[in-house]
Design a protein around this motif. Structure first.
Motif, PDB file in Angstrom:
ATOM      1  N   LEU A  76       0.827  -1.200   0.000  1.00 36.70           N
ATOM      2  CA  LEU A  76       0.000   0.000   0.000  1.00 36.70           C
ATOM      3  C   LEU A  76       0.866   1.256   0.000  1.00 36.70           C
ATOM      4  N   GLN A  77       1.932   1.251   0.784  1.00 40.15           N
ATOM      5  CA  GLN A  77       2.815   2.420   0.815  1.00 40.15           C
ATOM      6  C   GLN A  77       3.471   2.659  -0.532  1.00 40.15           C
ATOM      7  N   PRO A  88      -3.116   9.475  -8.821  1.00 43.80           N
ATOM      8  CA  PRO A  88      -3.256   9.097 -10.228  1.00 43.80           C
ATOM      9  C   PRO A  88      -4.579   8.383 -10.503  1.00 43.80           C
ATOM     10  N   GLU A  89      -5.092   8.547 -11.697  1.00 45.34           N
ATOM     11  CA  GLU A  89      -6.381   7.977 -12.070  1.00 45.34           C
ATOM     12  C   GLU A  89      -6.363   6.453 -11.892  1.00 45.34           C
ATOM     13  N   GLY A  90      -7.391   5.946 -11.264  1.00 49.45           N
ATOM     14  CA  GLY A  90      -7.522   4.514 -11.067  1.00 49.45           C
ATOM     15  C   GLY A  90      -6.869   3.981  -9.812  1.00 49.45           C
ATOM     16  N   LEU A  91      -5.987   4.791  -9.186  1.00 50.84           N
ATOM     17  CA  LEU A  91      -5.265   4.289  -8.022  1.00 50.84           C
ATOM     18  C   LEU A  91      -6.145   4.220  -6.772  1.00 50.84           C
ATOM     19  N   SER A  92      -7.064   5.156  -6.635  1.00 53.14           N
ATOM     20  CA  SER A  92      -7.902   5.193  -5.429  1.00 53.14           C
ATOM     21  C   SER A  92      -8.604   3.861  -5.194  1.00 53.14           C
ATOM     22  N   GLY A  93      -9.206   3.324  -6.236  1.00 60.89           N
ATOM     23  CA  GLY A  93      -9.917   2.060  -6.098  1.00 60.89           C
ATOM     24  C   GLY A  93      -9.000   0.918  -5.713  1.00 60.89           C
ATOM     25  N   GLU A  94      -7.786   0.907  -6.263  1.00 62.18           N
ATOM     26  CA  GLU A  94      -6.828  -0.146  -5.941  1.00 62.18           C
ATOM     27  C   GLU A  94      -6.424  -0.079  -4.467  1.00 62.18           C
ATOM     28  N   VAL A  95      -6.168   1.139  -3.978  1.00 62.00           N
ATOM     29  CA  VAL A  95      -5.754   1.303  -2.592  1.00 62.00           C
ATOM     30  C   VAL A  95      -6.881   0.915  -1.639  1.00 62.00           C
ATOM     31  N   ILE A  96      -8.095   1.350  -1.945  1.00 62.04           N
ATOM     32  CA  ILE A  96      -9.243   0.987  -1.111  1.00 62.04           C
ATOM     33  C   ILE A  96      -9.414  -0.526  -1.072  1.00 62.04           C
ATOM     34  N   GLU A  97      -9.260  -1.175  -2.201  1.00 66.35           N
ATOM     35  CA  GLU A  97      -9.393  -2.638  -2.268  1.00 66.35           C
ATOM     36  C   GLU A  97      -8.324  -3.322  -1.420  1.00 66.35           C
ATOM     37  N   MET A  98      -7.075  -2.840  -1.506  1.00 69.25           N
ATOM     38  CA  MET A  98      -6.005  -3.406  -0.694  1.00 69.25           C
ATOM     39  C   MET A  98      -6.285  -3.230   0.794  1.00 69.25           C
ATOM     40  N   ALA A  99      -6.751  -2.032   1.171  1.00 64.85           N
ATOM     41  CA  ALA A  99      -7.008  -1.749   2.578  1.00 64.85           C
ATOM     42  C   ALA A  99      -8.139  -2.619   3.116  1.00 64.85           C
ATOM     43  N   ARG A 100      -9.195  -2.766   2.336  1.00 66.36           N
ATOM     44  CA  ARG A 100     -10.341  -3.552   2.807  1.00 66.36           C
ATOM     45  C   ARG A 100     -10.022  -5.041   2.849  1.00 66.36           C
ATOM     46  N   ALA A 101      -9.153  -5.492   1.966  1.00 65.29           N
ATOM     47  CA  ALA A 101      -8.773  -6.906   1.967  1.00 65.29           C
ATOM     48  C   ALA A 101      -7.990  -7.275   3.226  1.00 65.29           C
ATOM     49  N   HIS A 191      -7.331   4.012   4.911  1.00 63.05           N
ATOM     50  CA  HIS A 191      -7.287   3.942   3.452  1.00 63.05           C
ATOM     51  C   HIS A 191      -8.517   3.254   2.877  1.00 63.05           C
ATOM     52  N   GLN A 192      -9.323   2.615   3.726  1.00 62.36           N
ATOM     53  CA  GLN A 192     -10.560   2.005   3.255  1.00 62.36           C
ATOM     54  C   GLN A 192     -11.546   3.055   2.750  1.00 62.36           C
ATOM     55  N   TYR A 193     -11.396   4.283   3.249  1.00 59.01           N
ATOM     56  CA  TYR A 193     -12.288   5.371   2.855  1.00 59.01           C
ATOM     57  C   TYR A 193     -11.526   6.579   2.301  1.00 59.01           C
ATOM     58  N   PHE A 194     -10.278   6.729   2.697  1.00 57.93           N
ATOM     59  CA  PHE A 194      -9.475   7.893   2.297  1.00 57.93           C
ATOM     60  C   PHE A 194      -8.152   7.402   1.717  1.00 57.93           C
ATOM     61  N   PRO A 195      -8.154   6.945   0.462  1.00 59.50           N
ATOM     62  CA  PRO A 195      -6.949   6.342  -0.114  1.00 59.50           C
ATOM     63  C   PRO A 195      -5.766   7.300  -0.122  1.00 59.50           C
ATOM     64  N   CYS A 196      -4.637   6.763   0.299  1.00 58.90           N
ATOM     65  CA  CYS A 196      -3.368   7.498   0.362  1.00 58.90           C
ATOM     66  C   CYS A 196      -3.407   8.653   1.353  1.00 58.90           C
TER      67      CYS A 196
END
Length: 229
Positions: A76-77, A88-101, A191-196
């Protein structure tokens, strides 16, 4: 406390400015003088922190391992280390997914602890510091240092403004299961709600125990807490 997110370019630029403004061009090393002017800002930061001996990176840390291990970013870091001012575009969803997993709900679900103990933890910045006088967790538990970034008790005179004000937080949200779950998820891994975000992952990184998180939740949500008066 262990680093949460380092955006590439911020630390290197700061270190480079300090070194060059001080008039230092060379570092002494076992291999002879090292010319820092030949390095990029990223290379300079890596050299000063990791190779120059300026920091005691082999010193043991409270969570186990060494200070050098704290310099190794997790997935995540690494994802949140970028040079732009916007995610960057598309990164928010990836980070949220990693955090929730990686999120784990406490057995029986989140519960409120003791708000008075939570007030102590919110004001305490103790824990995870290393140096000549390392923080000793066997004699004093780590704190959340919440006031470094948030207003909480409206009558508290000193607080940071990096994060939003939390004054009246529980009064506005109540103490139903949904409110408890959301507060726990954000404190554990925001990061589940506030990516990065720059907010630490207190639960995911085991900076606070589940009991300590429950106390801070009570400070935020309990109707008797001064946060909600």
């Amino acid at each position: 406390m262990p680093a949460q997110t380092l955006r590439r370019g911020t630390l290197p630029a700061a270190i480079g400015a300090v070194v060059l403004l001080s008039g230092c061009q060379f570092f002494d090393s076992d291999d002879g003088d090292v010319d820092i002017t030949a390095m990029s800002p990223d290379e300079l930061a890596d050299y000063i922190v990791l190779e120059s001996g300026s920091y005691r990176l082999e010193q043991s840390v409270q969570e186990g391992g060494s200070a050098r291990g704290r310099m190794e970013q997790d997935e995540l870091q690494r994802a949140c280390s970028f040079t732009t001012s916007e995610i960057p575009e598309g990164l928010s969803g990836e980070v949220i997914e990693m955090a929730r997993a990686s999120y784990e709900e406490p057995p029986g679900g989140p519960r409120l602890g003791d708000w008075e103990r939570g007030a102590e933890l919110a004001r305490s910045g103790y824990g995870f510091r290393v140096g000549h006088n390392i923080d000793d967790h066997s004699s004093r538990p780590p704190g959340g240092n919440c006031y470094a970034c948030h207003q909480m008790d409206p009558d508290e005179p000193v607080y940071g403004t990096i994060g939003p004000s939390l004054a009246g937080y529980g009064d506005a949200r109540g103490t139903d299961d949904a409110s408890l779950s959301y507060a726990h998820e954000v404190i554990s891994n925001p990061h589940q709600y506030f990516p990065c975000t720059t907010m630490p992952r207190f639960g995911a990184n085991e900076l606070l125990s589940e009991r300590e998180i429950s106390h801070i939740m009570a400070y935020l949500l309990d109707p008797e807490s001064p946060v909600n008066q």
